[in-house]
Design a protein around this motif. Structure first.
Motif, PDB file in Angstrom:
ATOM      1  N   GLY A  19       0.705  -1.165   0.134  1.00 45.50           N
ATOM      2  CA  GLY A  19      -0.085  -0.003   0.119  1.00 45.50           C
ATOM      3  C   GLY A  19       0.850   1.336   0.179  1.00 45.50           C
ATOM      4  N   SER A  20       2.198   1.157  -0.192  1.00 45.96           N
ATOM      5  CA  SER A  20       2.878   2.235   0.087  1.00 45.96           C
ATOM      6  C   SER A  20       3.022   3.371  -1.146  1.00 45.96           C
ATOM      7  N   HIS A  21       2.088   2.985  -2.138  1.00 40.83           N
ATOM      8  CA  HIS A  21       1.909   3.778  -3.384  1.00 40.83           C
ATOM      9  C   HIS A  21       1.210   4.968  -2.821  1.00 40.83           C
ATOM     10  N   CYS A  22       0.638   5.075  -1.797  1.00 38.55           N
ATOM     11  CA  CYS A  22      -0.142   6.181  -1.184  1.00 38.55           C
ATOM     12  C   CYS A  22       0.634   7.299  -0.651  1.00 38.55           C
ATOM     13  N   MET A  23       2.000   7.075  -0.508  1.00 38.76           N
ATOM     14  CA  MET A  23       2.752   8.095   0.196  1.00 38.76           C
ATOM     15  C   MET A  23       3.065   9.066  -1.029  1.00 38.76           C
ATOM     16  N   GLU A  24       3.442  10.164  -0.494  1.00 34.76           N
ATOM     17  CA  GLU A  24       3.474  11.439  -1.265  1.00 34.76           C
ATOM     18  C   GLU A  24       5.139  11.910  -1.220  1.00 34.76           C
ATOM     19  N   ASP A  25       5.753  12.289  -2.180  1.00 33.39           N
ATOM     20  CA  ASP A  25       7.025  12.652  -1.997  1.00 33.39           C
ATOM     21  C   ASP A  25       7.139  13.952  -1.353  1.00 33.39           C
TER      22      ASP A  25
ATOM     23  N   PRO B  69       6.861   1.946   9.806  1.00 33.43           N
ATOM     24  CA  PRO B  69       5.661   1.496   9.152  1.00 33.43           C
ATOM     25  C   PRO B  69       5.939  -0.035   8.501  1.00 33.43           C
ATOM     26  N   LEU B  70       4.581  -0.684   8.469  1.00 34.74           N
ATOM     27  CA  LEU B  70       4.744  -2.107   7.996  1.00 34.74           C
ATOM     28  C   LEU B  70       3.851  -2.170   6.640  1.00 34.74           C
ATOM     29  N   ALA B  71       2.606  -1.514   6.839  1.00 34.37           N
ATOM     30  CA  ALA B  71       1.904  -1.530   5.586  1.00 34.37           C
ATOM     31  C   ALA B  71       0.764  -0.127   5.680  1.00 34.37           C
ATOM     32  N   PHE B  72       0.385   0.125   4.478  1.00 40.09           N
ATOM     33  CA  PHE B  72      -0.552   1.282   4.488  1.00 40.09           C
ATOM     34  C   PHE B  72      -2.176   0.647   3.691  1.00 40.09           C
TER      35      PHE B  72
ATOM     36  N   SER C 282     -12.179   4.772   3.580  1.00 43.07           N
ATOM     37  CA  SER C 282     -12.939   5.864   3.492  1.00 43.07           C
ATOM     38  C   SER C 282     -12.598   6.662   4.875  1.00 43.07           C
ATOM     39  N   HIS C 283     -12.045   6.348   5.496  1.00 44.91           N
ATOM     40  CA  HIS C 283     -11.581   7.667   6.675  1.00 44.91           C
ATOM     41  C   HIS C 283     -10.251   8.003   6.587  1.00 44.91           C
ATOM     42  N   GLY C 284      -9.510   7.576   5.786  1.00 42.31           N
ATOM     43  CA  GLY C 284      -8.182   8.045   5.503  1.00 42.31           C
ATOM     44  C   GLY C 284      -7.109   6.852   5.226  1.00 42.31           C
ATOM     45  N   ILE C 285      -6.087   7.103   5.757  1.00 44.97           N
ATOM     46  CA  ILE C 285      -4.863   6.136   5.153  1.00 44.97           C
ATOM     47  C   ILE C 285      -4.424   5.385   6.491  1.00 44.97           C
ATOM     48  N   ASN C 286      -4.879   4.161   6.498  1.00 45.20           N
ATOM     49  CA  ASN C 286      -4.524   3.432   7.978  1.00 45.20           C
ATOM     50  C   ASN C 286      -2.848   2.822   7.890  1.00 45.20           C
ATOM     51  N   ILE C 287      -2.164   3.415   8.664  1.00 50.84           N
ATOM     52  CA  ILE C 287      -0.662   3.018   8.783  1.00 50.84           C
ATOM     53  C   ILE C 287      -0.412   1.896   9.890  1.00 50.84           C
ATOM     54  N   ARG C 288      -0.218   0.585   9.517  1.00 54.79           N
ATOM     55  CA  ARG C 288       0.171  -0.083  10.610  1.00 54.79           C
ATOM     56  C   ARG C 288       1.782  -0.209  10.868  1.00 54.79           C
ATOM     57  N   LEU C 289       1.985   0.117  12.096  1.00 50.24           N
ATOM     58  CA  LEU C 289       3.182   0.286  12.714  1.00 50.24           C
ATOM     59  C   LEU C 289       3.912  -0.607  13.482  1.00 50.24           C
ATOM     60  N   GLY C 290       5.105  -1.284  13.321  1.00 57.20           N
ATOM     61  CA  GLY C 290       5.810  -1.976  14.128  1.00 57.20           C
ATOM     62  C   GLY C 290       6.668  -1.422  15.078  1.00 57.20           C
ATOM     63  N   TYR C 291       6.465  -1.788  16.297  1.00 64.15           N
ATOM     64  CA  TYR C 291       7.374  -1.123  17.233  1.00 64.15           C
ATOM     65  C   TYR C 291       8.813  -1.638  17.154  1.00 64.15           C
TER      66      TYR C 291
ATOM     67  N   SER D 128       0.906  -1.331  16.113  1.00 66.12           N
ATOM     68  CA  SER D 128      -0.252  -0.446  16.440  1.00 66.12           C
ATOM     69  C   SER D 128      -0.745   0.260  15.097  1.00 66.12           C
ATOM     70  N   ASN D 129      -1.725   1.125  14.934  1.00 65.97           N
ATOM     71  CA  ASN D 129      -2.412   1.558  13.881  1.00 65.97           C
ATOM     72  C   ASN D 129      -2.518   2.972  14.170  1.00 65.97           C
ATOM     73  N   VAL D 130      -2.116   3.935  13.150  1.00 67.88           N
ATOM     74  CA  VAL D 130      -2.752   5.120  13.151  1.00 67.88           C
ATOM     75  C   VAL D 130      -3.253   5.747  11.818  1.00 67.88           C
ATOM     76  N   THR D 131      -4.426   6.473  11.913  1.00 70.67           N
ATOM     77  CA  THR D 131      -5.070   7.067  10.684  1.00 70.67           C
ATOM     78  C   THR D 131      -4.799   8.292  10.415  1.00 70.67           C
ATOM     79  N   VAL D 132      -4.431   8.501   9.224  1.00 72.65           N
ATOM     80  CA  VAL D 132      -4.131   9.851   9.019  1.00 72.65           C
ATOM     81  C   VAL D 132      -4.768  10.397   7.449  1.00 72.65           C
ATOM     82  N   SER D 133      -4.718  11.693   7.159  1.00 72.08           N
ATOM     83  CA  SER D 133      -5.363  11.907   5.866  1.00 72.08           C
ATOM     84  C   SER D 133      -4.336  11.904   4.736  1.00 72.08           C
ATOM     85  N   ARG D 134      -3.155  12.180   5.069  1.00 67.34           N
ATOM     86  CA  ARG D 134      -2.033  11.944   3.834  1.00 67.34           C
ATOM     87  C   ARG D 134      -0.784  11.391   4.450  1.00 67.34           C
ATOM     88  N   VAL D 135       0.201  10.946   3.722  1.00 66.32           N
ATOM     89  CA  VAL D 135       1.497  10.382   4.104  1.00 66.32           C
ATOM     90  C   VAL D 135       2.328  11.005   3.359  1.00 66.32           C
TER      91      VAL D 135
END
Ligand code: SF4
Ligand code: SF4
Length: 582
Positions: free
Chosen positions: A239-245, A322-325, A329-338, A360-367
Motif C-alpha cells: 500500500g505504500s503507493h499512497c505515500m507522497e514525495d 511502517p509495515l503497511a498502508f 474511507s476514513h483516510g490512510i491506515n498505517i500499521r506500525l511495528g514497534y 499499532s495503527n494510526v489513521t491520517v489523511s495523507r502520508v
C-alpha cells in the motif's frame, strides 16, 4: 632616621636604594636561555571544523572592530554564500569553539549572516583575490551549491564558466528544497547574483543528460557534474503507493503554490527533509506527526530544527516503523511495528530491531515521505565500473582523461550539507587548476598545501598565497587558551517570530543580529591562535625583550631569558615556546 617620624607636612624619609652607573641593557639575560619563544599564529578550531575553512577568528576580529566590509571579504574569500550559510549551515564550527569550555560557543553562524547581509546591503564590491583569465572554459551541470561554488572559485582562478541548469531558476536544493522560513529566496537570488557579477553564465532550462556531458567534454576544457540527489527514496511496502514525495511538496511550495492539506498527516523519516516537510505542513494548516524508526536523539536532522518543529506543534513518535498502508474511507491506515534499541553498530549508531510482534495503527489523511534521496541516474556518481580511472578526494572525484570530468556535491560527499557542497566546489576548482598547471602530481600537493589545520577543509586564500599560509597547522585547544582574560558573557541571540505567527506563514523566523549585538558577539571570540595586538606579552616580559617595530612584535633575543611568561600570558596561544636549538 628619627626625622622620618617627626610630625609635619613634609616628613623626610631616608631610603637606601642601590644605584648602578651602567644600564641594565648591559646585562644580556639572553645568555641564560634554554627555551625560546616565537610569535606563531596557529589555526582556530572553528576554522578547521568549517567545511569551507572560513577564517572565522579574522572575521570576528574585524566585526569586533566595526570593520564589517572587511569581515565580509574575509568570508567571501572562502565561501560565496555568507547570508545563505549563515542561515542554513548547521555550524560545525560552533561545536568546535573553544569558548564552549567557559560559557557558550560564539554565535558564529549569526555573525556570518550579519556580515553576509551587510555585504548585500552595500554598493561596495568585495575585493577578492582573482587570477587573470587563463583562456580555459569549464562547463558545470547543475546550479546547486556545489555547481555555483565550483563556478565561483574556478572563475577566481581564471577559468570561464558556463552553468547548465535544468529548471527555470538557479539554486538547486537551495531554491527548491529549503523552505523560505529558513532561507528567503530574495537572499539566495542576491548571493547568486554576486556569482553572476563575477562573469559566470547560468543557462536555465538546459538539462544535461549523458550525451550532453560527452558533448560538453568536447566543447569545454573540463566538466563539473553537480547534479545533487534528484530522486526521492521510496518504501516498498504493501500500500505504500499512497505515500507522497516530501521533496516534491517542498518544491511545489517553493514555486509559490500552497497545496491544501489539513487534519492529521504523517511524515516518515527523521532527517532534515522530514523536518522541513513537517514544518511546512504546519504552515499549510495540517497537524503532522513524524514517524521515526529510531529514537528522537538519533534523528539525523539538526537538533534546533527538531526542537523548532516540536515547538510549532509537530509530534514525534519514535521507535516505530511502517509495515503497511491501507487506504480506507476514513483516510490512510498505517500499521506500525514497534522497534527497540539493540547494540551499537560499527558506525557508532545504536541499532534498532523489531520489538517482537508489537504493532499499532494510526489513521491520517495523507502520508509524506522524507526518508532521503538518491542520484537520479547512476552515472551522476563516479562510475564504479571504472573506479581505477577516478581520483577520489574528500569532497569530489576526478577523471582526467580524455577531458577532465569532476563529480561533486551530495553524490560523492560523506556529509551532505550546503557548506560541504561549497567545499566540494572549492576542492574541484583547486584540483582542476593544479592539474592544468602541473599535472596529476600537482593535485596532491595543492590539497596538502591549502589545508586548514589538518583538513579536510581547504583555503582558497592559502592556495592563492595569502598570508594565511604562514599559520601553523596546529589547531588550538581549549587548554591552550588563558581564560583569565575573558569574562563570562551571554551569547547574543536574534529575535524570533512568535510561534503563532511562525506557524501561520512562510515568513523568515529569525532576524539578523543588529550591529551592536554583532560587535558584542564578535568581542566574545578569543581569536584562538591569532595575535590581535593585545600587548600582554610585552607588558609581562620582565626583561622588556619584546619590542614593537612598525606595528610588528619581535623578541630581542639578547634579553629574552626564555622564562615563557609571554606564552603563558598570551590569552590566545599566539606564542610558541621551543627548546633552544630545537
Ligand atoms: S573563540 Fe573564536 S576563534 Fe576560538 S574557536 Fe571560538 S569562534 Fe573560533
Ligand atoms: S599576548 Fe597579545 S600581543 Fe602578545 S602574542 Fe598574544 S595576542 Fe599577540
Amino acid at each position: 632616621m628619627a626625622d622620618a617620624h617627626k610630625a609635619g607636612p613634609h616628613p623626610r624619609v631616608s631610603l637606601f636604594i642601590s644605584r648602578s652607573t651602567t644600564t641594565s641593557r648591559d646585562n644580556k639575560t639572553g645568555s641564560w636561555r634554554f627555551a625560546r619563544p616565537r610569535f606563531q599564529d596557529k589555526t582556530a578550531p572553528c576554522s578547521a571544523a568549517c567545511p569551507a575553512g572560513v577564517d572565522i577568528p579574522e572575521l570576528e576580529r574585524a566585526v569586533a572592530l566595526g570593520q564589517v566590509d572587511q569581515a565580509g571579504e574575509t568570508y567571501l574569500a572562502e565561501n560565496p554564500f555568507p547570508s545563505v550559510c549563515g542561515r542554513v549551515c548547521f555550524h560545525t564550527c560552533e561545536s568546535a569553539c573553544n569558548r564552549s569550555r567557559l560559557d557558550q560557543p560564539v554565535a558564529i553562524h549569526r555573525l556570518d549572516r550579519f556580515v553576509g547581509d551587510a555585504a548585500l546591503n552595500t554598493d561596495r564590491l568585495p575585493e577578492l583575490k582573482m587570477l587573470p583569465a587563463n583562456g580555459r572554459r569549464v562547463a558545470i551541470a547543475g546550479s546547486g551549491p556545489a555547481g555555483l561554488s565550483a563556478a565561483y572559485f574556478l572563475t577566481r582562478l581564471g577559468f570561464a564558466c558556463d552553468i547548465f541548469e535544468s529548471k527555470h531558476q538557479p539554486g538547486g536544493v537551495l531554491h527548491w528544497g529549503i523552505p523560505a522560513y529558513r532561507l528567503p529566496k530574495a537572499i539566495l537570488a542576491q548571493e547568486i547574483g554576486r556569482i553572476v557579477d563575477l562573469g559566470v553564465r547560468i543557462h536555465c532550462n538546459q538539462p544535461v543528460d549523458a550525451d550532453r556531458v560527452a558533448r560538453l567534454q568536447a566543447e569545454y576544457d573540463a566538466v563539473f557534474m553537480g547534479f545533487g540527489l534528484g530522486k526521492a527514496l521510496a518504501l516498498n511496502l504493501p500500500g505504500s503507493h499512497c505515500m507522497e514525495d516530501g521533496l516534491a511538496l517542498l518544491e511545489t511550495i517553493q514555486s509559490g503554490i500552497r497545496p491544501e492539506v489539513s487534519g492529521d498527516v504523517a511524515v516518515i523519516g527523521g532527517g532534515n527533509t522530514a523536518v522541513d516537510v513537517t514544518r511546512s505542513l504546519i504552515r499549510l494548516g495540517a497537524r503532522p506527526v513524524i514517524l521515526y524508526r529510531r529514537r528522537r536523539q538519533d534523528m539525523p536532522a539538526f537538533d534546533h530544527e527538531i526542537a523548532a518543529a516540536e515547538a510549532e506543534g509537530a509530534r514525534i513518535v519514535e521507535l516505530v516503523s511502517p509495515l503497511a498502508f491501507e487506504t480506507t474511507s476514513h483516510g490512510i491506515n498505517i500499521r506500525l511495528g514497534y522497534m527497540k534499541t539493540a547494540e551499537t553498530g560499527a558506525d557508532g549508531r545504536t541499532r534498532v530491531v523489531p520489538d517482537g510482534d508489537r504493532t499499532s495503527n494510526v489513521t491520517v489523511s495523507r502520508v509524506f515521505s522524507g526518508i532521503g534521496a538518491d542520484v537520479a541516474e547512476p552515472w551522476h556518481r563516479p562510475n564504479d565500473g571504472d573506479a581505477a580511472d577516478w581520483l577520489t578526494l574528500s569532497h569530489c572525484a576526478l577523471n582526467m582523461m580524455p577531458t577532465p570530468l569532476v563529480c561533486g556535491g551530495d553524490p560523492v560527499m560523506p556529509i551532505k550539507s550546503v557548506t560541504d557542497a561549497v567545499a566540494s566546489g572549492k576542492q574541484a576548482a583547486i584540483a582542476l587548476h593544479a592539474w592544468f598547471e602541473g599535472g596529476a602530481d600537482a593535485i596532491a600537493d595543492a590539497m596538502q598545501r591549502s589545508q586548514v589545520g589538518q583538513g579536510p577543509a581547504l583555503s582558497m586564500e592559502i592556495y592563492l598565497g595569502a598570508d594565511r599560509r604562514y599559520r601553523d597547522r596546529h589547531v588550538v585547544t581549549a587548554d591552550e587558551i588563558n581564560t583569565d582574560y575573558f569574562k563570562l558573557t551571554d551569547r547574543n541571540v536574534a529575535q524570533q517570530l512568535p510561534i503563532s505567527q511562525a506557524r501561520a506563514s512562510f515568513a523568515e523566523i529569525e532576524t539578523t543580529l543588529a550591529e551592536g549585538q554583532a560587535v558584542r558577539e564578535a568581542g566574545r571570540c578569543y581569536q584562538c591562535g591569532l595575535c590581535n595586538d593585545c600587548d600582554n606579552c610585552r607588558i609581562f616580559c620582565s626583561e622588556v625583550s619584546i619590542e614593537v617595530e612598525n606595528g610588528k612584535r619581535r623578541i630581542n633575543m639578547d634579553y629574552c631569558k626564555g622564562c615563557g611568561v609571554c606564552a603563558v600570558e598570551c590569552p590566545r596561544s599566539a606564542v610558541t615556546i621551543e627548546e633552544e636549538g630545537a
